[in-house]
Design a protein around this motif. Structure first.
Motif, PDB file in Angstrom:
ATOM      1  N   GLY A 248      34.457 -28.968  18.005  1.00 28.66           N
ATOM      2  CA  GLY A 248      34.981 -30.203  18.558  1.00 28.66           C
ATOM      3  C   GLY A 248      36.497 -30.127  18.574  1.00 28.66           C
ATOM      4  N   PHE A 249      37.130 -31.283  18.572  1.00 25.90           N
ATOM      5  CA  PHE A 249      38.601 -31.307  18.572  1.00 25.90           C
ATOM      6  C   PHE A 249      39.168 -30.999  17.192  1.00 25.90           C
ATOM      7  CE2 PHE A 249      42.675 -33.772  18.550  1.00 25.90           C
ATOM      8  CZ  PHE A 249      43.340 -32.992  19.487  1.00 25.90           C
ATOM      9  N   VAL A 250      38.400 -31.319  16.157  1.00 26.44           N
ATOM     10  CA  VAL A 250      38.849 -31.095  14.774  1.00 26.44           C
ATOM     11  C   VAL A 250      37.773 -30.347  13.996  1.00 26.44           C
ATOM     12  CG1 VAL A 250      40.398 -33.098  14.668  1.00 26.44           C
ATOM     13  CG2 VAL A 250      37.972 -33.376  14.131  1.00 26.44           C
ATOM     14  N   LEU A 255      43.886 -22.319  13.676  1.00 30.35           N
ATOM     15  CA  LEU A 255      44.570 -21.426  14.608  1.00 30.35           C
ATOM     16  C   LEU A 255      45.917 -21.010  14.025  1.00 30.35           C
ATOM     17  CD1 LEU A 255      44.085 -23.142  18.103  1.00 30.35           C
ATOM     18  CD2 LEU A 255      42.950 -21.095  17.265  1.00 30.35           C
ATOM     19  N   VAL A 256      46.275 -19.754  14.217  1.00 31.90           N
ATOM     20  CA  VAL A 256      47.585 -19.269  13.788  1.00 31.90           C
ATOM     21  C   VAL A 256      48.535 -19.393  14.977  1.00 31.90           C
ATOM     22  CG1 VAL A 256      48.896 -17.324  12.887  1.00 31.90           C
ATOM     23  CG2 VAL A 256      46.532 -17.678  12.152  1.00 31.90           C
ATOM     24  N   ILE A 257      49.464 -20.327  14.890  1.00 29.63           N
ATOM     25  CA  ILE A 257      50.401 -20.592  15.994  1.00 29.63           C
ATOM     26  C   ILE A 257      51.820 -20.395  15.474  1.00 29.63           C
ATOM     27  CG2 ILE A 257      51.143 -22.264  17.729  1.00 29.63           C
ATOM     28  CD1 ILE A 257      48.451 -23.730  17.190  1.00 29.63           C
ATOM     29  N   GLU A 258      52.514 -19.428  16.038  1.00 31.41           N
ATOM     30  CA  GLU A 258      53.870 -19.134  15.576  1.00 31.41           C
ATOM     31  C   GLU A 258      54.860 -20.209  15.996  1.00 31.41           C
ATOM     32  OE1 GLU A 258      54.974 -15.260  16.901  1.00 31.41           O
ATOM     33  OE2 GLU A 258      53.373 -14.233  15.800  1.00 31.41           O
ATOM     34  N   ASP A 259      54.757 -20.674  17.223  1.00 29.77           N
ATOM     35  CA  ASP A 259      55.697 -21.670  17.757  1.00 29.77           C
ATOM     36  C   ASP A 259      54.895 -22.747  18.475  1.00 29.77           C
ATOM     37  OD1 ASP A 259      57.627 -23.159  19.051  1.00 29.77           O
ATOM     38  OD2 ASP A 259      58.831 -21.427  19.664  1.00 29.77           O
ATOM     39  N   ILE A 260      54.686 -23.881  17.811  1.00 32.43           N
ATOM     40  CA  ILE A 260      53.869 -24.959  18.379  1.00 32.43           C
ATOM     41  C   ILE A 260      54.534 -25.542  19.619  1.00 32.43           C
ATOM     42  CG2 ILE A 260      52.952 -27.272  17.981  1.00 32.43           C
ATOM     43  CD1 ILE A 260      52.353 -26.509  15.138  1.00 32.43           C
ATOM     44  N   ASP A 261      55.852 -25.725  19.586  1.00 31.38           N
ATOM     45  CA  ASP A 261      56.563 -26.272  20.744  1.00 31.38           C
ATOM     46  C   ASP A 261      56.323 -25.426  21.989  1.00 31.38           C
ATOM     47  OD1 ASP A 261      57.521 -28.074  18.933  1.00 31.38           O
ATOM     48  OD2 ASP A 261      59.605 -27.932  19.576  1.00 31.38           O
ATOM     49  N   LYS A 262      56.457 -24.115  21.836  1.00 28.03           N
ATOM     50  CA  LYS A 262      56.264 -23.202  22.965  1.00 28.03           C
ATOM     51  C   LYS A 262      54.817 -23.223  23.442  1.00 28.03           C
ATOM     52  CE  LYS A 262      56.870 -18.387  24.387  1.00 28.03           C
ATOM     53  NZ  LYS A 262      57.204 -17.006  23.953  1.00 28.03           N
ATOM     54  N   ALA A 263      53.871 -23.268  22.498  1.00 25.31           N
ATOM     55  CA  ALA A 263      52.446 -23.283  22.848  1.00 25.31           C
ATOM     56  C   ALA A 263      52.068 -24.561  23.598  1.00 25.31           C
ATOM     57  CB  ALA A 263      51.596 -23.142  21.591  1.00 25.31           C
ATOM     58  N   PRO A 267      51.119 -23.904  28.781  1.00 26.49           N
ATOM     59  CA  PRO A 267      49.680 -24.113  28.544  1.00 26.49           C
ATOM     60  C   PRO A 267      48.869 -22.830  28.629  1.00 26.49           C
ATOM     61  CG  PRO A 267      50.316 -24.922  30.704  1.00 26.49           C
ATOM     62  CD  PRO A 267      51.581 -24.581  29.995  1.00 26.49           C
ATOM     63  N   THR A 268      47.941 -22.672  27.694  1.00 23.44           N
ATOM     64  CA  THR A 268      46.993 -21.559  27.698  1.00 23.44           C
ATOM     65  C   THR A 268      45.583 -22.123  27.583  1.00 23.44           C
ATOM     66  OG1 THR A 268      46.942 -21.271  25.295  1.00 23.44           O
ATOM     67  CG2 THR A 268      48.694 -20.124  26.503  1.00 23.44           C
ATOM     68  N   ASP A 269      44.606 -21.242  27.495  1.00 29.64           N
ATOM     69  CA  ASP A 269      43.224 -21.681  27.362  1.00 29.64           C
ATOM     70  C   ASP A 269      42.951 -22.351  26.021  1.00 29.64           C
ATOM     71  OD1 ASP A 269      43.790 -19.115  26.361  1.00 29.64           O
ATOM     72  OD2 ASP A 269      41.676 -18.627  26.206  1.00 29.64           O
ATOM     73  N   VAL A 274      45.698 -26.506  20.325  1.00 32.71           N
ATOM     74  CA  VAL A 274      47.094 -26.523  19.864  1.00 32.71           C
ATOM     75  C   VAL A 274      47.534 -27.966  19.629  1.00 32.71           C
ATOM     76  CG1 VAL A 274      49.483 -25.975  20.469  1.00 32.71           C
ATOM     77  CG2 VAL A 274      47.668 -24.350  21.015  1.00 32.71           C
ATOM     78  N   ILE A 275      47.080 -28.879  20.494  1.00 33.64           N
ATOM     79  CA  ILE A 275      47.401 -30.304  20.319  1.00 33.64           C
ATOM     80  C   ILE A 275      46.836 -30.802  18.992  1.00 33.64           C
ATOM     81  CG2 ILE A 275      46.980 -32.628  21.220  1.00 33.64           C
ATOM     82  CD1 ILE A 275      46.999 -31.388  24.039  1.00 33.64           C
ATOM     83  N   SER A 276      45.616 -30.387  18.663  1.00 34.73           N
ATOM     84  CA  SER A 276      45.009 -30.759  17.382  1.00 34.73           C
ATOM     85  C   SER A 276      45.851 -30.268  16.210  1.00 34.73           C
ATOM     86  CB  SER A 276      43.585 -30.193  17.298  1.00 34.73           C
ATOM     87  OG  SER A 276      42.990 -30.509  16.064  1.00 34.73           O
ATOM     88  N   GLU A 277      46.289 -29.004  16.287  1.00 36.51           N
ATOM     89  CA  GLU A 277      47.121 -28.441  15.221  1.00 36.51           C
ATOM     90  C   GLU A 277      48.467 -29.154  15.149  1.00 36.51           C
ATOM     91  OE1 GLU A 277      46.302 -26.181  12.946  1.00 36.51           O
ATOM     92  OE2 GLU A 277      44.281 -26.031  13.755  1.00 36.51           O
ATOM     93  N   ALA A 278      49.004 -29.546  16.310  1.00 33.23           N
ATOM     94  CA  ALA A 278      50.291 -30.250  16.331  1.00 33.23           C
ATOM     95  C   ALA A 278      50.186 -31.602  15.625  1.00 33.23           C
ATOM     96  CB  ALA A 278      50.753 -30.443  17.772  1.00 33.23           C
ATOM     97  N   PHE A 279      49.102 -32.336  15.881  1.00 28.74           N
ATOM     98  CA  PHE A 279      48.891 -33.606  15.175  1.00 28.74           C
ATOM     99  C   PHE A 279      48.795 -33.371  13.672  1.00 28.74           C
ATOM    100  CE2 PHE A 279      47.063 -35.649  19.185  1.00 28.74           C
ATOM    101  CZ  PHE A 279      48.108 -36.551  19.300  1.00 28.74           C
ATOM    102  N   ARG A 280      48.084 -32.322  13.287  1.00 28.51           N
ATOM    103  CA  ARG A 280      47.941 -31.991  11.867  1.00 28.51           C
ATOM    104  C   ARG A 280      49.288 -31.637  11.243  1.00 28.51           C
ATOM    105  NH1 ARG A 280      43.327 -33.155   8.876  1.00 28.51           N
ATOM    106  NH2 ARG A 280      41.467 -32.805  10.125  1.00 28.51           N
ATOM    107  N   ALA A 281      50.179 -31.048  12.066  1.00 28.49           N
ATOM    108  CA  ALA A 281      51.500 -30.635  11.571  1.00 28.49           C
ATOM    109  C   ALA A 281      52.499 -31.784  11.558  1.00 28.49           C
ATOM    110  CB  ALA A 281      52.038 -29.494  12.427  1.00 28.49           C
ATOM    111  N   GLY A 282      52.062 -32.981  12.004  1.00 28.65           N
ATOM    112  CA  GLY A 282      52.942 -34.148  11.928  1.00 28.65           C
ATOM    113  C   GLY A 282      53.621 -34.532  13.220  1.00 28.65           C
TER     114      GLY A 282
END
Length: 369
Positions: A248-250, A255-263, A267-269, A274-282
């Motif tokens: 699901g969404f959560v 995911l291992v994301i080096e640069d959330i802003d760039k990701a 946009p990738t598949d 990445v949006i889910s991880e960004a919310f988790r990162a604050g």
């Protein structure tokens, strides 16, 4: 030259090419020359147009008979802003973020377009729409059944291909019955009390050195369609079905994301995760909107899923899980596995926990979606 009059960025499109083949965005003359050469290899004609990246992409499916009767069968809205091919984007039907005046303005325009062209049968009209100014552009008009038409037909239960064929033979909308419902005539516009979410599926991980960035040219190899009472439920169902090993969404593997802003900007598949991880990162809704241009309504709904997951994470055991929280999680499309994984942090006895979760839901006699 034309591109100097338009100003960069511009979009290059190969004419008469399906799936956005040979298209892309150019920020300077060097990129323009490189992409134009590629586009000319697919088509003898190339279109150079001003980029409208960041605008909403809206579609209407319109039907017209030879007596000039017209209806709009379905309207759809892309989760991703303009700049990503519709086949690469998550699509929601009916549209969720348009105001009543915006919806009817674009609907009336779609009907005027099909009447002006004189199409008898089915037609797909795609718009770029600026919600700030209500300015719009007609991206394309498909005087045929398209991929979007297939989605609209499945989403509404309106047999577009059947009706279009009958209209082409000279029948009127008032002559035909909906072959799916068996009761409503074909001139009735379907009314949806549910949300449909289409999510593309990619197999980019199977190839080495492939560019995973999404753009105006299609790379997806399929799609899934999920139906739910809420957007949260529909998108979580869809993300479970795309075959990427996600639940699901959560509550997925991290995911291992080096640069959330760039990701987020490129946009990738994997961008929805990445949006889910960004919310988790604050990250806040405004920050993600600035980076992605995804409408804040969608981001708020995704934030609701993350907040519910946090509530589940803070629960010590399934016995301590309140019926209200469980109901909210189910309304938002959480699976038994997601709930069990959130509550049981160590992951032990997952199968037992899922069974218990299922029993709890079955005993909630007031539980209704």
């Amino acid at each position: 030259m034309l591109q100097k009059e338009l100003g960069y960025p511009v979009i290059i499109r190969a004419a008469y090419a399906l799936g956005g083949l040979g298209s892309g965005f150019c920020d300077n003359e060097e990129e323009l020359n490189k992409l134009a050469e590629k586009a000319f290899s697919f088509s003898p004609q190339v279109l150079v147009e001003k980029s409208l990246k960041g605008w909403k992409e809206i579609e209407y499916e319109v039907v017209r008979d030879r007596f000039d009767n017209c209806i709009t069968v379905c309207n759809m809205e892309n989760f991703d802003p303009l700049g990503i091919h519709t086949g690469e984007s998550i699509v929601i039907a009916p549209s969720q973020t348009l105001t009543n005046s915006e919806y009817h303005k674009l609907r009336e325009l779609a009907i005027r377009i099909i009447r002006h062209i004189g199409i008898v049968g089915e037609c797909n009209v795609q718009y770029a729409f600026d919600p700030e100014s209500e300015d719009y552009r007609v991206i394309e008009v498909n005087a045929r059944l398209s991929r979007s038409s297939a989605l609209a037909s499945k989403a509404t239960g309106y047999p577009l291909a059947f009706v279009a064929a009958k209209l082409g033979l000279g029948y009127g909308l008032f002559d035909l019955n909906n072959s799916v419902t068996k009761t409503t005539p074909a001139f009735f516009e379907p009314a949806l009390d549910y949300v449909v979410c289409k999510i593309p599926r990619w197999d980019l991980g199977k190839f080495r050195g492939v560019d995973r960035e999404l753009g105006s040219s299609m790379k997806s190899v399929g799609e899934v369609m999920a139906i739910g009472r809420t957007f949260e439920e529909a998108i979580q169902k869809g993300l479970r079905m795309i075959g990427q090993g996600m639940h699901g969404f959560v509550e997925n593997k991290e995911l291992v994301i080096e640069d959330i802003d760039k990701a987020l900007q490129e946009p990738t598949d994997k961008r929805v995760f990445v949006i889910s991880e960004a919310f988790r990162a604050g990250y806040t809704i405004d920050q993600i909107h600035d980076l992605t241009k995804i409408d804040k309504w969608f981001l708020q709904k995704l934030m609701n899923i993350v907040n519910t997951a946090k509530e589940l994470d803070s629960t010590d055991s399934l016995e301590a899980l309140s019926s209200d929280l469980l109901r909210k999680a189910k309304v938002q499309g959480f699976s038994d596995f997601q709930i069990a994984r959130a509550v049981l942090k160590n992951g032990n006895d997952m199968e037992k926990a899922m069974l218990k979760c299922e029993l709890i839901v079955s005993h909630l006699t007031y539980f209704r979606l």
